[in-house]
Design a protein around this motif. Sequence first.
Motif, PDB file in Angstrom:
ATOM      1  N   ILE A  30       0.833  -1.202   0.000  1.00  0.00           N
ATOM      2  CA  ILE A  30       0.000   0.000   0.000  1.00  0.00           C
ATOM      3  C   ILE A  30       0.869   1.253   0.000  1.00  0.00           C
ATOM      4  O   ILE A  30       0.558   2.244  -0.651  1.00  0.00           O
ATOM      5  CB  ILE A  30      -1.026  -0.008   1.160  1.00  0.00           C
ATOM      6  N   LEU A  68       0.716   3.639  -3.312  1.00  0.00           N
ATOM      7  CA  LEU A  68      -0.061   4.860  -3.099  1.00  0.00           C
ATOM      8  C   LEU A  68       0.762   6.093  -2.747  1.00  0.00           C
ATOM      9  O   LEU A  68       0.221   7.192  -2.677  1.00  0.00           O
ATOM     10  CB  LEU A  68      -1.127   4.625  -2.029  1.00  0.00           C
ATOM     11  N   GLN A  78      -6.958   4.712 -11.934  1.00  0.00           N
ATOM     12  CA  GLN A  78      -6.581   4.588 -10.522  1.00  0.00           C
ATOM     13  C   GLN A  78      -7.041   3.274  -9.890  1.00  0.00           C
ATOM     14  O   GLN A  78      -6.448   2.810  -8.926  1.00  0.00           O
ATOM     15  CB  GLN A  78      -7.139   5.769  -9.720  1.00  0.00           C
ATOM     16  N   PHE A  79      -8.083   2.681 -10.440  1.00  0.00           N
ATOM     17  CA  PHE A  79      -8.559   1.394  -9.938  1.00  0.00           C
ATOM     18  C   PHE A  79      -7.429   0.376  -9.914  1.00  0.00           C
ATOM     19  O   PHE A  79      -7.279  -0.374  -8.948  1.00  0.00           O
ATOM     20  CB  PHE A  79      -9.711   0.880 -10.826  1.00  0.00           C
ATOM     21  N   TRP A  80      -6.601   0.338 -10.962  1.00  0.00           N
ATOM     22  CA  TRP A  80      -5.526  -0.640 -11.080  1.00  0.00           C
ATOM     23  C   TRP A  80      -4.326  -0.289 -10.210  1.00  0.00           C
ATOM     24  O   TRP A  80      -3.391  -1.070 -10.093  1.00  0.00           O
ATOM     25  CB  TRP A  80      -5.108  -0.823 -12.535  1.00  0.00           C
ATOM     26  N   VAL A  81      -4.362   0.885  -9.600  1.00  0.00           N
ATOM     27  CA  VAL A  81      -3.341   1.250  -8.614  1.00  0.00           C
ATOM     28  C   VAL A  81      -3.814   0.817  -7.229  1.00  0.00           C
ATOM     29  O   VAL A  81      -3.064   0.226  -6.451  1.00  0.00           O
ATOM     30  CB  VAL A  81      -3.069   2.773  -8.652  1.00  0.00           C
ATOM     31  N   TRP A  82      -5.080   1.100  -6.937  1.00  0.00           N
ATOM     32  CA  TRP A  82      -5.626   0.780  -5.628  1.00  0.00           C
ATOM     33  C   TRP A  82      -5.841  -0.712  -5.416  1.00  0.00           C
ATOM     34  O   TRP A  82      -5.652  -1.217  -4.308  1.00  0.00           O
ATOM     35  CB  TRP A  82      -6.951   1.525  -5.409  1.00  0.00           C
ATOM     36  N   LEU A  83      -6.222  -1.430  -6.465  1.00  0.00           N
ATOM     37  CA  LEU A  83      -6.511  -2.856  -6.312  1.00  0.00           C
ATOM     38  C   LEU A  83      -5.328  -3.648  -5.766  1.00  0.00           C
ATOM     39  O   LEU A  83      -5.462  -4.329  -4.743  1.00  0.00           O
ATOM     40  CB  LEU A  83      -7.016  -3.462  -7.627  1.00  0.00           C
ATOM     41  N   ALA A 141      -2.763  -2.574  -4.192  1.00  0.00           N
ATOM     42  CA  ALA A 141      -2.409  -2.043  -2.873  1.00  0.00           C
ATOM     43  C   ALA A 141      -3.321  -2.621  -1.797  1.00  0.00           C
ATOM     44  O   ALA A 141      -2.858  -3.067  -0.739  1.00  0.00           O
ATOM     45  CB  ALA A 141      -2.488  -0.522  -2.880  1.00  0.00           C
ATOM     46  N   LEU A 142      -4.612  -2.651  -2.060  1.00  0.00           N
ATOM     47  CA  LEU A 142      -5.556  -3.160  -1.063  1.00  0.00           C
ATOM     48  C   LEU A 142      -5.492  -4.679  -0.931  1.00  0.00           C
ATOM     49  O   LEU A 142      -5.640  -5.213   0.175  1.00  0.00           O
ATOM     50  CB  LEU A 142      -6.975  -2.702  -1.405  1.00  0.00           C
TER      51      LEU A 142
END
Length: 138
Positions: free
Chosen positions: A19, A23, A39-44, A46-47
Amino acid sequence: MRFMTWFVRIAGCYNASAIVVFLTPGAPEAVGLRMPDAQFWVWLPALVGLFAGVVLVLSSVDLRRFGAFPYWNGIVRLVFVVVVFALDLPEQAGAFVTVLAIGDLPLALVAIFGLPRVLRCSHSDLLRNRLHPIGAAV
């Protein structure tokens, strides 16, 4: 047992660090990751990394009860390593993916082969979450 407890805990912290890398502005590019536009493919990732990290840290508290989680995490890590090289992900996502895969390989192997030894159970027991505390009637 103490080594494996710390090993699982450290593997969890390693996962949770995803994360931070994903991020923190500029961090992904600094380590050579090619970031997607959405941004979805950055957060996914990471989470997902954070979730796996939390599960591993919580599992390390009682490996006799929750040893199946780090065992399965080892299998997932091993699949990741195979997929990275089979699909040539470094070409698509950046060279840092190779570093992650090489780092995940020993974590996967120690979890997959170390947990059955430490917990004195079979691979099948861990795959099916059929763990019994030492001394318990089976």
